[in-house]
Design a protein around this motif. Structure first.
Motif, mmCIF file in Angstrom:
data_model
loop_
_atom_site.group_PDB
_atom_site.id
_atom_site.type_symbol
_atom_site.label_atom_id
_atom_site.label_comp_id
_atom_site.label_asym_id
_atom_site.label_seq_id
_atom_site.Cartn_x
_atom_site.Cartn_y
_atom_site.Cartn_z
ATOM 1 N N ALA A 1 -23.599 -39.564 -26.259
ATOM 2 C CA ALA A 1 -23.674 -39.621 -25.053
ATOM 3 C C ALA A 1 -25.220 -38.978 -24.834
ATOM 4 C CB ALA A 1 -22.620 -39.395 -24.173
ATOM 5 N N LEU A 2 -25.099 -37.853 -25.488
ATOM 6 C CA LEU A 2 -27.222 -37.282 -25.598
ATOM 7 C C LEU A 2 -27.988 -37.863 -26.133
ATOM 8 C CD1 LEU A 2 -25.872 -33.815 -27.308
ATOM 9 C CD2 LEU A 2 -26.038 -34.352 -24.207
ATOM 10 N N LEU A 3 -27.726 -38.817 -27.048
ATOM 11 C CA LEU A 3 -28.630 -39.522 -27.518
ATOM 12 C C LEU A 3 -29.010 -40.685 -26.069
ATOM 13 C CD1 LEU A 3 -31.006 -40.468 -29.709
ATOM 14 C CD2 LEU A 3 -28.837 -42.319 -30.868
ATOM 15 N N ILE A 4 -27.835 -40.887 -25.398
ATOM 16 C CA ILE A 4 -28.305 -42.132 -24.764
ATOM 17 C C ILE A 4 -28.982 -41.484 -22.955
ATOM 18 C CG2 ILE A 4 -27.788 -44.155 -22.997
ATOM 19 C CD1 ILE A 4 -25.503 -44.160 -24.767
ATOM 20 N N TYR A 5 -28.383 -39.773 -23.188
ATOM 21 C CA TYR A 5 -29.501 -39.329 -22.006
ATOM 22 C C TYR A 5 -30.609 -39.589 -22.250
ATOM 23 C CZ TYR A 5 -29.848 -36.094 -18.705
ATOM 24 O OH TYR A 5 -30.165 -34.509 -17.736
ATOM 25 N N GLY A 6 -30.879 -38.813 -23.446
ATOM 26 C CA GLY A 6 -32.256 -38.070 -23.780
ATOM 27 C C GLY A 6 -32.897 -39.531 -23.536
ATOM 28 N N CYS A 7 -32.629 -40.732 -23.491
ATOM 29 C CA CYS A 7 -33.828 -41.542 -24.158
ATOM 30 C C CYS A 7 -34.006 -42.124 -22.546
ATOM 31 C CB CYS A 7 -33.054 -43.590 -25.289
ATOM 32 S SG CYS A 7 -32.966 -42.975 -26.605
ATOM 33 N N ASN A 8 -32.880 -42.093 -21.946
ATOM 34 C CA ASN A 8 -33.079 -42.425 -20.213
ATOM 35 C C ASN A 8 -33.656 -41.602 -19.560
ATOM 36 O OD1 ASN A 8 -31.216 -44.987 -20.587
ATOM 37 N ND2 ASN A 8 -29.056 -43.358 -20.360
ATOM 38 N N ALA A 9 -33.673 -40.576 -20.543
ATOM 39 C CA ALA A 9 -34.770 -39.442 -19.279
ATOM 40 C C ALA A 9 -36.551 -39.726 -20.067
ATOM 41 C CB ALA A 9 -34.672 -37.270 -19.704
ATOM 42 N N ILE A 10 -36.867 -40.490 -21.412
ATOM 43 C CA ILE A 10 -38.404 -40.435 -21.596
ATOM 44 C C ILE A 10 -37.847 -41.887 -20.736
ATOM 45 C CG2 ILE A 10 -39.184 -41.304 -23.498
ATOM 46 C CD1 ILE A 10 -37.752 -40.130 -25.136
ATOM 47 N N VAL A 11 -37.769 -42.724 -20.881
ATOM 48 C CA VAL A 11 -37.520 -43.598 -19.545
ATOM 49 C C VAL A 11 -38.192 -43.589 -18.193
ATOM 50 C CG1 VAL A 11 -36.630 -46.507 -19.097
ATOM 51 C CG2 VAL A 11 -36.575 -45.294 -21.318
ATOM 52 N N TYR A 12 -36.964 -42.601 -17.588
ATOM 53 C CA TYR A 12 -37.689 -42.059 -16.350
ATOM 54 C C TYR A 12 -38.681 -41.580 -16.196
ATOM 55 C CZ TYR A 12 -36.644 -39.664 -12.134
ATOM 56 O OH TYR A 12 -36.699 -39.001 -11.059
ATOM 57 N N PHE A 13 -38.836 -40.349 -17.163
ATOM 58 C CA PHE A 13 -40.515 -39.622 -17.348
ATOM 59 C C PHE A 13 -41.511 -41.528 -17.044
ATOM 60 C CE2 PHE A 13 -37.887 -36.632 -16.993
ATOM 61 C CZ PHE A 13 -38.202 -35.692 -15.846
ATOM 62 N N THR B 1 -46.174 -45.216 -12.584
ATOM 63 C CA THR B 1 -45.834 -45.902 -11.258
ATOM 64 C C THR B 1 -46.454 -44.909 -9.796
ATOM 65 O OG1 THR B 1 -43.664 -44.959 -10.847
ATOM 66 C CG2 THR B 1 -43.767 -46.654 -11.117
ATOM 67 N N ALA B 2 -46.337 -43.353 -10.306
ATOM 68 C CA ALA B 2 -46.664 -42.465 -9.859
ATOM 69 C C ALA B 2 -48.077 -43.291 -9.023
ATOM 70 C CB ALA B 2 -46.230 -41.188 -9.790
ATOM 71 N N LYS B 3 -48.525 -42.686 -7.424
ATOM 72 C CA LYS B 3 -49.629 -42.582 -7.086
ATOM 73 C C LYS B 3 -50.206 -40.781 -7.013
ATOM 74 C CE LYS B 3 -49.071 -46.744 -6.340
ATOM 75 N NZ LYS B 3 -49.487 -48.211 -7.312
ATOM 76 N N ASP B 4 -49.365 -40.471 -6.567
ATOM 77 C CA ASP B 4 -49.810 -39.084 -6.725
ATOM 78 C C ASP B 4 -50.350 -38.148 -7.595
ATOM 79 O OD1 ASP B 4 -50.985 -35.909 -6.381
ATOM 80 O OD2 ASP B 4 -48.877 -35.552 -4.586
ATOM 81 N N PRO B 5 -51.724 -37.949 -8.250
ATOM 82 C CA PRO B 5 -52.685 -37.441 -9.738
ATOM 83 C C PRO B 5 -51.640 -36.107 -10.240
ATOM 84 C CG PRO B 5 -54.089 -38.036 -8.022
ATOM 85 C CD PRO B 5 -53.549 -37.975 -6.765
ATOM 86 N N ALA B 6 -51.042 -35.524 -8.738
ATOM 87 C CA ALA B 6 -50.423 -34.229 -9.674
ATOM 88 C C ALA B 6 -49.137 -34.075 -10.002
ATOM 89 C CB ALA B 6 -50.639 -33.019 -7.562
ATOM 90 N N LEU B 7 -48.592 -35.435 -9.452
ATOM 91 C CA LEU B 7 -47.731 -35.253 -9.898
ATOM 92 C C LEU B 7 -47.425 -36.175 -10.966
ATOM 93 C CD1 LEU B 7 -45.409 -36.928 -6.556
ATOM 94 C CD2 LEU B 7 -45.161 -34.682 -7.445
ATOM 95 N N VAL B 8 -48.664 -37.286 -10.734
ATOM 96 C CA VAL B 8 -48.533 -37.798 -12.353
ATOM 97 C C VAL B 8 -49.140 -36.546 -13.999
ATOM 98 C CG1 VAL B 8 -49.857 -39.197 -13.794
ATOM 99 C CG2 VAL B 8 -49.330 -40.143 -11.401
ATOM 100 N N LEU C 1 -47.636 -33.891 -13.495
ATOM 101 C CA LEU C 1 -46.775 -32.664 -13.713
ATOM 102 C C LEU C 1 -45.668 -33.670 -14.660
ATOM 103 C CD1 LEU C 1 -44.904 -29.869 -12.985
ATOM 104 C CD2 LEU C 1 -43.859 -31.589 -11.438
ATOM 105 N N TYR C 2 -45.561 -34.751 -14.497
ATOM 106 C CA TYR C 2 -44.575 -35.651 -14.808
ATOM 107 C C TYR C 2 -45.726 -35.889 -16.223
ATOM 108 C CZ TYR C 2 -42.831 -37.312 -10.247
ATOM 109 O OH TYR C 2 -42.189 -37.313 -9.372
ATOM 110 N N ARG C 3 -46.486 -35.680 -16.837
ATOM 111 C CA ARG C 3 -46.735 -36.207 -18.078
ATOM 112 C C ARG C 3 -46.490 -34.333 -19.028
ATOM 113 N NH1 ARG C 3 -52.017 -37.473 -16.962
ATOM 114 N NH2 ARG C 3 -51.409 -40.021 -17.147
ATOM 115 N N PHE C 4 -46.904 -33.482 -18.270
ATOM 116 C CA PHE C 4 -46.634 -32.190 -19.169
ATOM 117 C C PHE C 4 -45.328 -32.177 -19.510
ATOM 118 C CE2 PHE C 4 -44.553 -27.946 -17.488
ATOM 119 C CZ PHE C 4 -44.781 -27.558 -18.682
ATOM 120 N N LEU C 5 -44.278 -32.498 -18.117
ATOM 121 C CA LEU C 5 -43.391 -32.366 -18.888
ATOM 122 C C LEU C 5 -42.349 -33.156 -19.765
ATOM 123 C CD1 LEU C 5 -40.792 -32.178 -15.252
ATOM 124 C CD2 LEU C 5 -41.594 -30.911 -16.709
#
Length: 499
Positions: free
Chosen positions: A140-152, A158-165, A167-171
């Motif tokens: 479950a933890l492995l799948i959760y981590g993989c899904n988090a990588i896919v999500y971010f 897809t994000a259009k806002d440079p600031a949000l991009v 932020l996500y890249r930083f995370l």
């Protein structure tokens, strides 16, 4: 060995009985004092140890299938890697006994005398249901981590806002950097701590402190390098940035994973060390077995040759005393070769060829002009190679017995040694009658085949050829000759791997 002989042996050895790799199927050891006895690799199926004292005995790798150990004292006995199917341990004292990796289900023993089983990942996983539960959680933890990588990753794309991009890249970079640094640190520390820190809890404490420091260093560094501009920009906006969990929530994950990784590394090294020791013991046992078999073959060759040589001398004593004397001196030279080896099963090719020349000289005294011979080696550098003793003599003897002796006119034997296609070839040619189609050979030739099989396996071969010349051809891969000439030496024990 009878029970009475065993009791006598125990008395002479002061109870330190050594029965390694012995076949003791069904043997009666009941009531005997077998303290510190060595039964490693022994076949003890259906053996009776009722009431026997086996304190600190070594029964590792033994087959105890169906054995009766009722009321036996197995205090601190080593039962690792044993076969325990249908073994009766009722009432046995198992205090301090080691039963790791033993195979099979034994009958119950007195749990009151059994020490508490240490709580380790291995013992937990062996309990019904626990292995499945832990596996499910890790999955479950492995799948959760993989899904988090896919999500971010999707948000970054897809994000259009440079600031949000940003932020996500930083995370993403922050978590990946933190994970890589943490694993590298734990791996390096596990090696260092295994040599310098004995207590496991101290190792985990040191790793916890180091990972905690690395968490702040890595996250702070990534923040100022990548994340600060985007985060500052988002903070200026009216909606700001959504509140996240406190920092210590995130560091807990790092600490748990780091300590789990350290534990896995330690268990892996311990398992590797156990397997290495097991392989070493098996290798040593196999070499002892090979040496014993080669000794048996060697012991049969020498009397076989002596019998034929003495018959030749006896036939010459009255008819030609001078030849008999010459033959006796040559025979003594041969036996200096065969008896002065101090247990070494190998000799240089130079010595082996000299022995063959001497043997042929002995036979030449008997046959006179009916026998001529040559011994030729193509490359003098081959003289240094070490080969099994009496490798060529039985073949030459066979050539005389079945070839030269059956010819009324002149007989000839040619011994040639040469190298070809990474193989050493030892060829014995005679001009006697051709080999029969069902050529099997006497004991001497069979002993050669057995020796080559024991020492070189598929890297050696014996051929009986009638075309284009009648000859016996031995072929041995050169790469194996140097490695197998040390079969009489004991293997070097493996270097212990730090835990």
């Amino acid at each position: 060995m009878t029970r009475e002989q065993l009791i006598d042996t125990i008395g002479k050895n002061g109870r330190r009985l050594s029965m390694k790799a012995a076949d003791l199927t069904g043997f009666d050891f009941s009531g005997l004092d077998l303290t510190q006895a060595d039964f490693r690799f022994a076949d003890l199926r259906r053996a009776n140890f009722r009431g026997a004292i086996l304190r600190q005995a070594d029964l590792s790798y033994a087959n105890l299938t169906g054995a009766n150990l009722t009321d036996a004292d197995l205090y601190e006995a080593n039962l690792n890697f044993c076969g325990l199917s249908d073994t009766n341990l009722t009432g046995a004292n198992m205090e301090g006994a080691k039963v790791n990796f033993s195979v099979g289900q034994s009958q119950p023993y007195s749990t009151a005398k059994l020490p508490a089983e240490p709580i380790t990942l291995t013992t937990i996983l062996q309990k019904p249901g626990w292995g499945l539960l832990i596996g499910a959680l890790l999955g479950a933890l492995l799948i959760y981590g993989c899904n988090a990588i896919v999500y971010f990753t999707n948000l970054i794309v897809t994000a259009k806002d440079p600031a949000l991009v940003g932020l996500y890249r930083f995370l993403v970079v922050q978590n990946m950097s933190d994970g890589v640094v943490m694993f590298l640190l734990v791996w390096a520390l596990s090696i260092r701590l295994a040599r310098t820190v004995a207590k496991p809890w101290k190792r985990h404490l040191i790793v916890t402190v180091v990972v905690l420091i690395s968490f702040f260093v890595v996250n702070t560094g990534v923040y100022y390098l990548i994340g600060k501009p985007s985060i500052d920009e988002l903070k200026k906006r009216p909606q700001g940035i959504d509140d996240t969990a406190p920092w210590f929530f995130y560091v807990i994950g790092d600490l748990l994973v780091a300590n789990f990784f350290l534990y896995i590394l330690q268990q892996g090294r311990q398992m590797t060390r156990k397997l290495t020791e097991q392989e070493f013991q098996l290798l040593n046992l196999e070499k002892l077995k090979t040496r014993a078999e080669l000794d048996a073959l060697q012991a049969k060759i020498n009397p076989h040759f002596l019998y034929n040589a003495l018959n030749s001398i006896a036939s010459l004593v009255h008819d030609d005393p001078e030849k008999a004397e010459e033959m006796t001196l040559l025979l003594s030279k041969l036996f200096r070769y065969s008896t002065g080896r101090d247990g070494d099963l190998f000799s240089s090719l130079t010595d082996e060829l000299e022995m063959v020349r001497t043997y042929l000289q002995v036979e030449q005294v008997r046959f006179g002009n009916r026998l001529t011979f040559t011994v030729d080696i193509s490359n003098p550098a081959l003289n240094a190679l070490r080969l099994p003793q009496f490798l060529l003599q039985p073949i030459v003897e066979n050539a005389i017995k079945h070839g030269i002796a059956k010819r009324a006119e002149s007989g000839r034997i040619d011994v040639r040694i040469y190298e070809k296609n990474d193989y050493l070839h030892l060829c014995v040619h005679d001009n006697g009658p051709a080999f029969p189609d069902d050529m099997g050979g006497g004991y001497g030739l069979r002993s050669i085949q057995d020796k080559l099989h024991l020492l070189y396996g598929d890297d050696a071969d014996v051929e009986f050829q009638n075309f284009p010349l009648k000859q016996v051809l031995i072929s041995i891969r050169l790469a194996r000759i140097n490695t197998m000439s040390t079969v009489t030496a004991s293997p070097t024990p493996p270097t212990p791997t730090p835990l």
